[in-house]
Design an enzyme around this catalytic site. Structure first.
Site, short mmCIF file in Angstrom:
data_model
loop_
_atom_site.label_atom_id
_atom_site.label_comp_id
_atom_site.label_asym_id
_atom_site.label_seq_id
_atom_site.Cartn_x
_atom_site.Cartn_y
_atom_site.Cartn_z
N HIS A 101 5.49 0.51 -10.17
CA HIS A 101 6.23 1.21 -11.31
C HIS A 101 6.49 0.19 -12.35
O HIS A 101 6.86 -1.06 -12.07
CB HIS A 101 7.64 1.76 -10.82
N GLU A 118 13.48 0.83 -6.67
CA GLU A 118 13.88 1.99 -5.40
C GLU A 118 14.05 1.25 -4.05
O GLU A 118 13.73 0.09 -3.97
CB GLU A 118 12.55 3.10 -5.41
N HIS A 176 2.70 -0.91 -3.64
CA HIS A 176 3.19 -0.19 -2.67
C HIS A 176 2.52 1.10 -2.41
O HIS A 176 2.11 1.75 -3.26
CB HIS A 176 4.71 -0.20 -2.60
N ARG A 196 -0.56 5.01 -10.75
CA ARG A 196 -1.43 5.24 -9.28
C ARG A 196 -2.62 4.13 -9.71
O ARG A 196 -3.37 4.51 -10.59
CB ARG A 196 -1.69 6.46 -9.41
#
Length: 320
Positions: A101, A118, A176, A196
């Site tokens: 991200h 996150e 990740h 992605r």
């Protein structure tokens, strides 16, 4: 406002399974449900109150009408009427795509969005289940780009075998993926911006490969090998144990064998409890709500106290 529970927003995913129903009791309707969005103000996916006098009211409407009372004055001054975090439970029957991200600056420039920091709390994991978090060595931008081209990215990645209670902090830029067999609670900035970079060459239900964001990711990746992702925290019972403190959210762990009352009159933030084990009744000045494993409750910022009535409950407490 009384403690607020919300209807789950269920998401089909190529990699999803049935643990959201089998373990957490969610009303899923198929065997590829990957996410339950518990608390969201993402446009098009805004949570709706499920309990009490405010049942049927959207989270965004409450924020619009009572911004400081619900969010807290300092949170409102910082984020306006945008709810700053997104709360989910995720069931990965298959490996998720490898992704990352962008940070706030890049996300604002490219997408007029927040970045996406996150954290994950592992609730259940099949034997040998893994996460991918970061690289297994320092990698140059050129080496990374070549691994994408040559289909050798997996050789550069760091794998972590996981069990219940393991917690990971995923800062922006960190590559990740959630591995097959993992059920987790996720706390993140309100953002749906994901780059992605590898998807195991899978095809969707229509036979198409999913979009990759190879070029966008090049300037967003953190190429350094870092061991900053596994969260160490105390599990002392009947008290608040700090897990994560970052600019976007603060998360604590509570395991209760008896009732606990907290003075939150000066907190100046809403409080969220995610129940990751057992059950608890959560009270404030204006009412109460019971939460079972897999349920979430939002306590408005204008509460003076929170009382947790529980025996054997495990809770994640989230504030700003």
């Amino acid at each position: 406002m009384h403690p607020l529970k919300f209807n789950p927003i269920l998401k089909e995913r190529l990699w999803g399974g049935t643990k959201l129903k089998d373990v957490l009791g969610k009303p899923i309707e198929n065997d590829i449900t990957g996410e339950s969005w518990e608390l969201s103000a993402v446009e098009g996916d805004v949570s709706v109150v499920a309990n009490g006098d405010l049942q049927g009211t959207s989270l965004q409407k409450l924020i619009n009408e009572y911004p400081e009372e619900l969010l807290g004055k300092s949170v409102f001054e910082r984020f306006g009427k945008e709810f700053p975090i997104l709360i989910k439970f995720i069931d990965a029957k298959q490996d998720l795509s490898i992704q990352l991200h962008p940070n706030d600056e890049l996300a604002k420039k490219r997408h007029n969005s927040f970045g996406k920091t996150e954290m994950w709390y592992i609730m259940d994991a099949d034997k040998g289940a893994e996460l991918i978090v970061g690289f297994n060595k320092d990698v140059s931008k050129e080496e990374y780009a070549k691994s994408i081209e040559d289909d050798t990215l997996l050789e550069l990645l760091n794998y972590e075998t996981v069990k219940e209670g393991d917690t990971f902090f995923i800062n922006t830029g960190k590559i990740h993926a959630i591995g097959a067999g993992v059920l987790l609670a996720e706390i993140q900035q309100t953002s749906d911006i994901t780059y992605r970079v590898f998807d195991f060459n899978r095809k969707d239900k229509d036979g198409n490969l999913r979009e990759l964001h190879t070029e966008l990711a090049l300037d967003a990746v953190d190429y350094e090998k870092k061991d900053d992702f596994k969260v160490k925290y105390s599990v002392e019972k009947d008290t608040v144990n700090q897990m994560v403190a970052c600019p976007y959210f603060n998360t604590n762990f509570l395991e209760l064998t008896e009732d606990l009352e907290l003075d939150v009159a000066t907190r100046d933030s809403f409080t969220i409890y995610m129940c990751v084990g057992g059950s608890a009744t959560v009270e404030n000045d204006f009412g109460s709500a019971k939460i079972n494993k897999g349920e979430t409750v939002l306590i408005p910022a204008n509460s003076n106290f929170i009382k947790l009535i529980a025996s054997g409950a495990k809770l994640l407490e989230v504030t700003i």
